[in-house]
Design a protein around this motif. Structure first.
Motif, PDB file in Angstrom:
ATOM      1  N   TYR A 142       0.780  -1.199  -0.136  1.00 42.20           N
ATOM      2  CA  TYR A 142      -0.100   0.000  -0.041  1.00 42.20           C
ATOM      3  C   TYR A 142       0.856   1.075   0.014  1.00 42.20           C
ATOM      4  N   VAL A 143       2.036   1.270   1.033  1.00 46.00           N
ATOM      5  CA  VAL A 143       2.843   2.352   1.029  1.00 46.00           C
ATOM      6  C   VAL A 143       3.901   2.167   0.024  1.00 46.00           C
ATOM      7  N   GLU A 144       3.878   1.256  -1.147  1.00 50.30           N
ATOM      8  CA  GLU A 144       4.703   1.157  -1.954  1.00 50.30           C
ATOM      9  C   GLU A 144       6.113   0.835  -1.526  1.00 50.30           C
ATOM     10  N   LEU A 145       6.268  -0.159  -0.377  1.00 61.34           N
ATOM     11  CA  LEU A 145       7.581  -0.505   0.015  1.00 61.34           C
ATOM     12  C   LEU A 145       7.692  -2.035   0.147  1.00 61.34           C
ATOM     13  N   ASP A 146       7.110  -2.699  -0.502  1.00 67.00           N
ATOM     14  CA  ASP A 146       6.910  -4.163  -0.562  1.00 67.00           C
ATOM     15  C   ASP A 146       8.383  -4.716  -1.026  1.00 67.00           C
ATOM     16  N   ASN A 147       8.990  -3.887  -1.762  1.00 65.69           N
ATOM     17  CA  ASN A 147      10.315  -4.209  -2.154  1.00 65.69           C
ATOM     18  C   ASN A 147      11.561  -3.890  -1.425  1.00 65.69           C
ATOM     19  N   HIS A 148      11.246  -3.190  -0.275  1.00 61.51           N
ATOM     20  CA  HIS A 148      12.071  -2.756   0.683  1.00 61.51           C
ATOM     21  C   HIS A 148      11.964  -3.552   1.971  1.00 61.51           C
ATOM     22  N   ALA A 149      11.101  -4.592   1.748  1.00 61.76           N
ATOM     23  CA  ALA A 149      10.631  -5.443   3.301  1.00 61.76           C
ATOM     24  C   ALA A 149      12.105  -5.691   4.158  1.00 61.76           C
ATOM     25  N   ASP A 150      12.911  -6.267   3.549  1.00 62.01           N
ATOM     26  CA  ASP A 150      14.176  -6.625   4.275  1.00 62.01           C
ATOM     27  C   ASP A 150      15.517  -5.681   4.266  1.00 62.01           C
ATOM     28  N   ARG A 151      15.014  -4.379   3.868  1.00 67.38           N
ATOM     29  CA  ARG A 151      16.066  -3.091   4.248  1.00 67.38           C
ATOM     30  C   ARG A 151      16.033  -2.652   5.508  1.00 67.38           C
ATOM     31  N   LEU A 152      17.288  -2.361   6.285  1.00 67.26           N
ATOM     32  CA  LEU A 152      17.340  -1.594   7.540  1.00 67.26           C
ATOM     33  C   LEU A 152      16.633  -0.469   7.367  1.00 67.26           C
ATOM     34  N   THR A 153      15.807   0.133   8.381  1.00 63.92           N
ATOM     35  CA  THR A 153      15.234   1.330   8.014  1.00 63.92           C
ATOM     36  C   THR A 153      16.129   2.629   8.113  1.00 63.92           C
ATOM     37  N   SER A 154      17.412   2.324   8.892  1.00 62.99           N
ATOM     38  CA  SER A 154      18.509   3.314   8.859  1.00 62.99           C
ATOM     39  C   SER A 154      18.891   3.498   7.286  1.00 62.99           C
ATOM     40  N   GLU A 155      18.785   2.921   6.440  1.00 64.73           N
ATOM     41  CA  GLU A 155      19.105   2.626   5.010  1.00 64.73           C
ATOM     42  C   GLU A 155      18.341   3.258   4.088  1.00 64.73           C
ATOM     43  N   LEU A 156      17.104   3.865   4.629  1.00 64.91           N
ATOM     44  CA  LEU A 156      15.911   4.421   3.825  1.00 64.91           C
ATOM     45  C   LEU A 156      16.230   6.029   3.626  1.00 64.91           C
ATOM     46  N   SER A 157      15.650   6.494   2.676  1.00 60.80           N
ATOM     47  CA  SER A 157      15.356   7.701   2.677  1.00 60.80           C
ATOM     48  C   SER A 157      14.294   8.400   3.700  1.00 60.80           C
ATOM     49  N   GLY A 158      14.547   9.844   3.864  1.00 57.32           N
ATOM     50  CA  GLY A 158      13.342  10.364   4.790  1.00 57.32           C
ATOM     51  C   GLY A 158      11.758   9.976   4.293  1.00 57.32           C
ATOM     52  N   GLY A 159      11.662  10.178   3.363  1.00 53.49           N
ATOM     53  CA  GLY A 159      10.301   9.893   2.525  1.00 53.49           C
ATOM     54  C   GLY A 159       9.880   8.275   2.827  1.00 53.49           C
ATOM     55  N   GLN A 160      10.869   7.589   2.587  1.00 54.02           N
ATOM     56  CA  GLN A 160      10.676   6.000   2.711  1.00 54.02           C
ATOM     57  C   GLN A 160      10.340   5.666   4.350  1.00 54.02           C
ATOM     58  N   GLN A 161      11.243   6.399   5.262  1.00 59.93           N
ATOM     59  CA  GLN A 161      10.863   6.014   6.691  1.00 59.93           C
ATOM     60  C   GLN A 161       9.570   6.613   7.301  1.00 59.93           C
ATOM     61  N   GLN A 162       9.058   7.725   6.453  1.00 58.15           N
ATOM     62  CA  GLN A 162       7.819   8.282   7.006  1.00 58.15           C
ATOM     63  C   GLN A 162       6.878   7.268   6.546  1.00 58.15           C
ATOM     64  N   ARG A 163       6.831   6.587   5.335  1.00 64.92           N
ATOM     65  CA  ARG A 163       6.000   5.575   4.636  1.00 64.92           C
ATOM     66  C   ARG A 163       5.957   4.538   5.930  1.00 64.92           C
ATOM     67  N   VAL A 164       7.132   4.162   6.195  1.00 63.00           N
ATOM     68  CA  VAL A 164       7.326   2.870   7.113  1.00 63.00           C
ATOM     69  C   VAL A 164       6.348   3.299   8.362  1.00 63.00           C
ATOM     70  N   ALA A 165       6.678   4.463   8.991  1.00 66.30           N
ATOM     71  CA  ALA A 165       6.039   4.858  10.003  1.00 66.30           C
ATOM     72  C   ALA A 165       4.393   4.727   9.963  1.00 66.30           C
ATOM     73  N   LEU A 166       3.964   5.363   8.758  1.00 65.50           N
ATOM     74  CA  LEU A 166       2.733   5.040   8.283  1.00 65.50           C
ATOM     75  C   LEU A 166       2.225   3.971   8.262  1.00 65.50           C
TER      76      LEU A 166
END
Ligand code: ATP
Length: 376
Positions: A142-166
């Motif tokens: 839904y937040v278009e992060l299914d391809n990043h499921a196994d990435r550490l959150t510290s490796e994500l951009s700010g926008g991606q991190q905010q989508r994880v939080a959402l």
């Protein structure tokens, strides 16, 4: 049931009153923004709804349930903060699954038998039960992060991190989603695209959302309704169009969009219009008022600039004479600062290619329709 109702809520910290008699009625499925300058009480209102603060007096209802005495974790509210508050040592999937995992641990579920440590260990080993796995992957999609499921959150951009939080808030299927300045840490371009993402998800899920921001453009572009706050008071509630076209005070006219605010004295009535006079102007307005001293509100885009020698019928529209002190080309518009008496009026005119731009020092006539002159 995700409606939120607040009745006569006050909140004091020692002898300082941060919230004065707040009343709000937020409908189920509504996207509602709390807008106001720094320190006006937006976060405190939100924290009282979430259960992180207790109101000093007043009532809060989520759905039909009165919640002041109910602890935060039982209120069924999802929170998204300005700082994403993610676990940096966990990957995206684990961050989103975390609360769900804990929640299911407490439910009657065969895996509960494993005990919390066994359960967390099995989680780290990727042994999530299928229901959790499916739910987390569904929300990540839904937040278009299914391809990043196994990435550490510290490796994500700010926008991606905010989508994880959402995603982490949404996966719990809260009745109400509370978002406190969620876009403040993102750059301008990302803020824009995240606004659209959040709005679309909110509409798709129909989840009641309360969004705190000090950015009027953000509130106006996203929310169904906006409550403007000032010094612990709610000063106006309305749709973005209501607030823009009928601000109830100069503070709101100034805070919601850009306004020219002039001091005027009502002279009387003429042909059904209120005649108002001030330093350097005489205007007729469609606003009816019983006041003698008024604030005259004119939006920059409601003013036209004409050459000083233009022949204009004064009965048809208001005409004010002024001098251009600055012209700024902003692409699709030209913004003029025009000296009128002791005021510098801001005027935004649509620019079409090849059009003449009035230069600094040029005498001009400004025209404003009667219904665009608002008296408060
Ligand atoms: P900002 O946009 O800067 O976050 P805000 O509108 O969210 O501001 P609040 O954080 O709700 O404002 O604060 C409202 C007022 O209450 C401020 O004057 C703040 O200093 C005060 N305040 C908030 N929390 C506390 C506290 N725990 N103790 C004392 N005063 C507090």
């Amino acid at each position: 049931m995700g409606s939120v109702r607040i009745e006569k809520m006050t909140k004091s910290f020692g002898d300082f009153t941060a919230l004065h008699d707040i009343n709000l009625d937020i409908k189920e499925g509504e996207f509602f923004a709390l807008l106001g300058p720094s320190g006006c009480g937006k976060t405190t209102t939100m924290r009282c709804i979430a259960g992180f603060e207790n109101p000093t007096s007043g009532r809060i209802y989520i759905g039909d349930r009165e919640v002041e005495k109910i602890p935060a974790n039982k209120r069924n509210c999802g929170m998204v903060f300005q700082s994403y508050a993610l676990f940096p040592h966990m990957n995206v999937f684990e961050n989103v699954a975390y609360s769900l995992n804990i929640k299911q641990l407490n439910a009657s579920n065969p895996i509960k038998q494993m005990g919390i440590y066994g359960r967390l260990l099995s989680s780290r080993l990727g042994k999530y039960p299928a229901d959790i796995r499916n739910k987390v992957m569904e929300i990540l999609k839904y937040v278009e992060l299914d391809n990043h499921a196994d990435r550490l959150t510290s490796e994500l951009s700010g926008g991606q991190q905010q989508r994880v939080a959402l995603a982490r808030a949404l996966v719990m299927e809260p009745a109400v989603l509370l978002m406190d300045e969620p876009l403040s840490n993102l750059d301008q371009k990302l803020r824009h695209s995240m606004r659209n993402t959040i709005r679309k998800i909110q509409q798709d899920l129909g989840i009641t959302t309360i969004f705190v921001t000090h950015d009027q453009e953000e509130a106006m572009s996203m929310a169904d309704r906006v409550a403007v706050m000032d010094k612990g008071h709610i000063v106006q509630i309305g749709t973005p169009t209501d607030l823009y076209s009928n601000p109830s005070s100069p503070f709101i006219a100034d805070f919601v969009g850009t306004s020219n605010i002039l001091e005027g004295t009502v002279e009387g009535e003429e042909n059904g219009f209120t005649v108002v006079k001030g330093e350097g102007f005489l205007l007729r307005s469609s606003t009816k008022t019983k006041k003698k001293s008024v604030d005259v509100i004119i939006r920059p885009e409601h003013v036209k600039v004409e050459a000083a020698d233009s022949v204009i019928d004064h009965n048809e529209t208001n005409v004010i004479e002024g001098t251009v002190i600055m012209s700024t080309y902003l692409g699709s518009i030209v913004r003029y600062d025009v000296q009128v008496g002791s005021y510098q009026l801001i005027v935004d005119t649509t620019y079409s290619s090849g059009a003449n731009i009035f230069e600094e020092g040029k005498k001009v006539k400004l025209t404003v329709e009667h219904e665009r002159v608002l008296l408060i």
